[in-house]
Design a protein around this motif. Structure first.
Motif, mmCIF file in Angstrom:
data_model
loop_
_atom_site.group_PDB
_atom_site.id
_atom_site.type_symbol
_atom_site.label_atom_id
_atom_site.label_comp_id
_atom_site.label_asym_id
_atom_site.label_seq_id
_atom_site.Cartn_x
_atom_site.Cartn_y
_atom_site.Cartn_z
ATOM 1 N N ASP A 48 -10.768 -5.367 4.479
ATOM 2 C CA ASP A 48 -11.153 -4.819 3.180
ATOM 3 C C ASP A 48 -10.042 -4.009 2.516
ATOM 4 O O ASP A 48 -10.278 -3.378 1.474
ATOM 5 N N PHE A 49 -8.838 -4.028 3.094
ATOM 6 C CA PHE A 49 -7.770 -3.196 2.562
ATOM 7 C C PHE A 49 -6.552 -4.024 2.162
ATOM 8 O O PHE A 49 -6.071 -4.854 2.932
ATOM 9 N N ASP A 50 -6.077 -3.775 0.939
ATOM 10 C CA ASP A 50 -4.838 -4.353 0.431
ATOM 11 C C ASP A 50 -3.848 -3.227 0.177
ATOM 12 O O ASP A 50 -4.217 -2.043 0.191
ATOM 13 N N CYS A 51 -2.619 -3.590 -0.080
ATOM 14 C CA CYS A 51 -1.637 -2.555 -0.410
ATOM 15 C C CYS A 51 -0.533 -3.117 -1.300
ATOM 16 O O CYS A 51 -0.334 -4.331 -1.378
ATOM 17 N N ARG A 52 0.118 -2.215 -1.983
ATOM 18 C CA ARG A 52 1.360 -2.508 -2.697
ATOM 19 C C ARG A 52 2.406 -1.563 -2.121
ATOM 20 O O ARG A 52 2.119 -0.404 -1.849
ATOM 21 N N CYS A 53 3.617 -2.040 -1.919
ATOM 22 C CA CYS A 53 4.676 -1.174 -1.431
ATOM 23 C C CYS A 53 5.974 -1.506 -2.150
ATOM 24 O O CYS A 53 6.178 -2.628 -2.604
ATOM 25 N N LEU A 54 6.838 -0.501 -2.245
ATOM 26 C CA LEU A 54 8.091 -0.663 -2.974
ATOM 27 C C LEU A 54 9.178 0.163 -2.296
ATOM 28 O O LEU A 54 9.045 1.373 -2.136
ATOM 29 N N VAL A 55 10.243 -0.501 -1.910
ATOM 30 C CA VAL A 55 11.412 0.189 -1.365
ATOM 31 C C VAL A 55 12.198 0.766 -2.538
ATOM 32 O O VAL A 55 12.446 0.077 -3.528
ATOM 33 N N VAL A 56 12.562 2.038 -2.445
ATOM 34 C CA VAL A 56 13.280 2.696 -3.534
ATOM 35 C C VAL A 56 14.517 3.405 -2.991
ATOM 36 O O VAL A 56 14.626 3.670 -1.790
ATOM 37 N N LYS A 57 15.423 3.710 -3.890
ATOM 38 C CA LYS A 57 16.641 4.414 -3.509
ATOM 39 C C LYS A 57 16.283 5.768 -2.904
ATOM 40 O O LYS A 57 15.379 6.449 -3.364
ATOM 41 N N SER A 58 17.020 6.134 -1.878
ATOM 42 C CA SER A 58 16.746 7.381 -1.167
ATOM 43 C C SER A 58 16.690 8.573 -2.117
ATOM 44 O O SER A 58 17.459 8.664 -3.066
ATOM 45 N N ALA A 59 15.757 9.469 -1.832
ATOM 46 C CA ALA A 59 15.534 10.737 -2.547
ATOM 47 C C ALA A 59 14.557 10.619 -3.701
ATOM 48 O O ALA A 59 14.113 11.633 -4.245
ATOM 49 N N TRP A 60 14.150 9.404 -4.095
ATOM 50 C CA TRP A 60 13.233 9.255 -5.232
ATOM 51 C C TRP A 60 11.800 8.989 -4.800
ATOM 52 O O TRP A 60 10.901 8.936 -5.633
ATOM 53 N N GLN A 61 11.548 8.815 -3.514
ATOM 54 C CA GLN A 61 10.210 8.451 -3.053
ATOM 55 C C GLN A 61 9.195 9.570 -3.283
ATOM 56 O O GLN A 61 8.041 9.306 -3.633
ATOM 57 N N GLU A 62 9.599 10.823 -3.128
ATOM 58 C CA GLU A 62 8.647 11.927 -3.271
ATOM 59 C C GLU A 62 8.208 12.102 -4.722
ATOM 60 O O GLU A 62 7.027 12.341 -5.000
ATOM 61 N N THR A 63 9.160 11.978 -5.649
ATOM 62 C CA THR A 63 8.814 12.080 -7.071
ATOM 63 C C THR A 63 7.842 10.988 -7.468
ATOM 64 O O THR A 63 6.891 11.223 -8.223
ATOM 65 N N ALA A 64 8.079 9.772 -6.970
ATOM 66 C CA ALA A 64 7.184 8.657 -7.288
ATOM 67 C C ALA A 64 5.798 8.880 -6.692
ATOM 68 O O ALA A 64 4.777 8.593 -7.335
ATOM 69 N N GLU A 65 5.732 9.400 -5.472
ATOM 70 C CA GLU A 65 4.442 9.674 -4.845
ATOM 71 C C GLU A 65 3.660 10.706 -5.653
ATOM 72 O O GLU A 65 2.453 10.552 -5.885
ATOM 73 N N ASP A 66 4.343 11.774 -6.079
ATOM 74 C CA ASP A 66 3.690 12.806 -6.880
ATOM 75 C C ASP A 66 3.111 12.219 -8.157
ATOM 76 O O ASP A 66 2.002 12.571 -8.582
ATOM 77 N N ASN A 67 3.852 11.314 -8.786
ATOM 78 C CA ASN A 67 3.390 10.689 -10.022
ATOM 79 C C ASN A 67 2.147 9.845 -9.775
ATOM 80 O O ASN A 67 1.186 9.881 -10.557
ATOM 81 N N LEU A 68 2.129 9.099 -8.681
ATOM 82 C CA LEU A 68 0.987 8.247 -8.352
ATOM 83 C C LEU A 68 -0.258 9.082 -8.045
ATOM 84 O O LEU A 68 -1.368 8.730 -8.460
ATOM 85 N N ILE A 69 -0.081 10.174 -7.326
ATOM 86 C CA ILE A 69 -1.219 11.034 -7.008
ATOM 87 C C ILE A 69 -1.794 11.642 -8.282
ATOM 88 O O ILE A 69 -3.018 11.703 -8.475
ATOM 89 N N ALA A 70 -0.913 12.091 -9.186
ATOM 90 C CA ALA A 70 -1.372 12.676 -10.446
ATOM 91 C C ALA A 70 -2.075 11.643 -11.320
ATOM 92 O O ALA A 70 -3.043 11.964 -12.018
#
Length: 264
Positions: A166-188
């Motif tokens: 019952d679970f799907d996912c999307r994932c994206l490899v990004v340049k180092s140091a930008w993953q936390e900013t992207a996570e914060d944006n997704l949570i918001a």
């Protein structure tokens, strides 16, 4: 009748204000609280003056400005790029290099999650940091993203009332140091119920099977979804909330934050 603005008098007041600013040594007798209050007042005045200065410009300001150096802009760009990826089954993710961000989606019929079932609103979003802080290549980043998803796969499979299918996912490899900013944006953006700021059903992101490292209070997630061995040992204190209370909190969450059915 409105009083006319006297520009000369205003300029004189500004000059007088600047001239009245004390030297730093004259402030030595002020208490820290007084200095803090004075600093706050000056900063508020500076902001108002800056705003007024812009209002005097006969040329208007653009409505939008794209600044690629702004971390918030890059975070949103990465988040939106993630949403363009095709969903994959969580149990179909193999091993691969890279760190970055991901979103997990629920497609099942577990009653508390029906509002997001089959929608583009993830139940959980997360990040995986690179193995090397300043990793330049995907190989240097390590396999953090794939490993993180594998840990989540084990947690879902261990739960007695969830099905991995019952679970799907999307994932994206990004340049180092930008993953936390992207996570914060997704949570918001999505307020995912498994890791929103209110902590409605947190605990899914915990990983590791050593019971001694989990000698703490059982999370709401492990209370609602029992099955992980280290979360049900005798030294793992039950959560203060009952299953009924957690389910009610989830319902309240979806009422306050209606799920986004289609995010692209």
């Amino acid at each position: 009748m409105a009083e006319r603005f006297d520009i000369d008098a205003f300029k004189e007041k500004l000059h007088a204000l600047i001239a009245s600013l004390p030297e730093r040594e004259l402030l030595s007798d002020l208490r820290p609280a007084q200095l803090k209050a004075l600093k706050s007042s000056i900063e508020a005045a500076v902001i108002r003056l800056q705003t007024f200065s812009k209002e005097l410009d006969p040329v208007g300001q653009p409505q939008y400005v794209f600044d690629p150096s702004n971390p918030q802009v890059i975070g949103e760009l990465i988040a939106r790029t993630l949403l363009l990826q095709s969903p994959q089954r969580v149990d179909g993710i193999g091993r691969f290099y890279g760190s970055g961000v991901y979103a997990i989606y629920y497609r099942g019929d577990f009653a508390p999650y029906r509002p997001i079932s089959g929608t583009d609103n993830p139940i959980y979003v997360g990040k995986a940091d690179p193995a090397m802080t300043r990793a330049e290549t995907i190989e240097q980043q390590g396999r953090g993203l794939a490993t993180r998803l594998a840990d989540h796969r084990k947690s879902i499979a261990a739960a007695t009332n969830l099905k991995l299918d019952d679970f799907d996912c999307r994932c994206l490899v990004v340049k180092s140091a930008w993953q936390e900013t992207a996570e914060d944006n997704l949570i918001a953006l999505f307020n995912p119920v498994w890791n929103n700021e209110a902590g409605i059903c947190f605990g899914f992101g915990k990983h590791g099977d050593a019971a001694k490292t989990r000698a703490n209070r059982r999370s709401p997630w492990d209370t609602l979804h029992p099955g992980r061995k280290w979360a049900s040992t005798s030294d793992n204190v039950p959560n203060e909330k009952s299953i009924e209370q957690i389910v009610a909190a989830i319902a309240g969450h979806f009422a306050k934050f209606p799920p986004i059915r289609q995010a692209r």
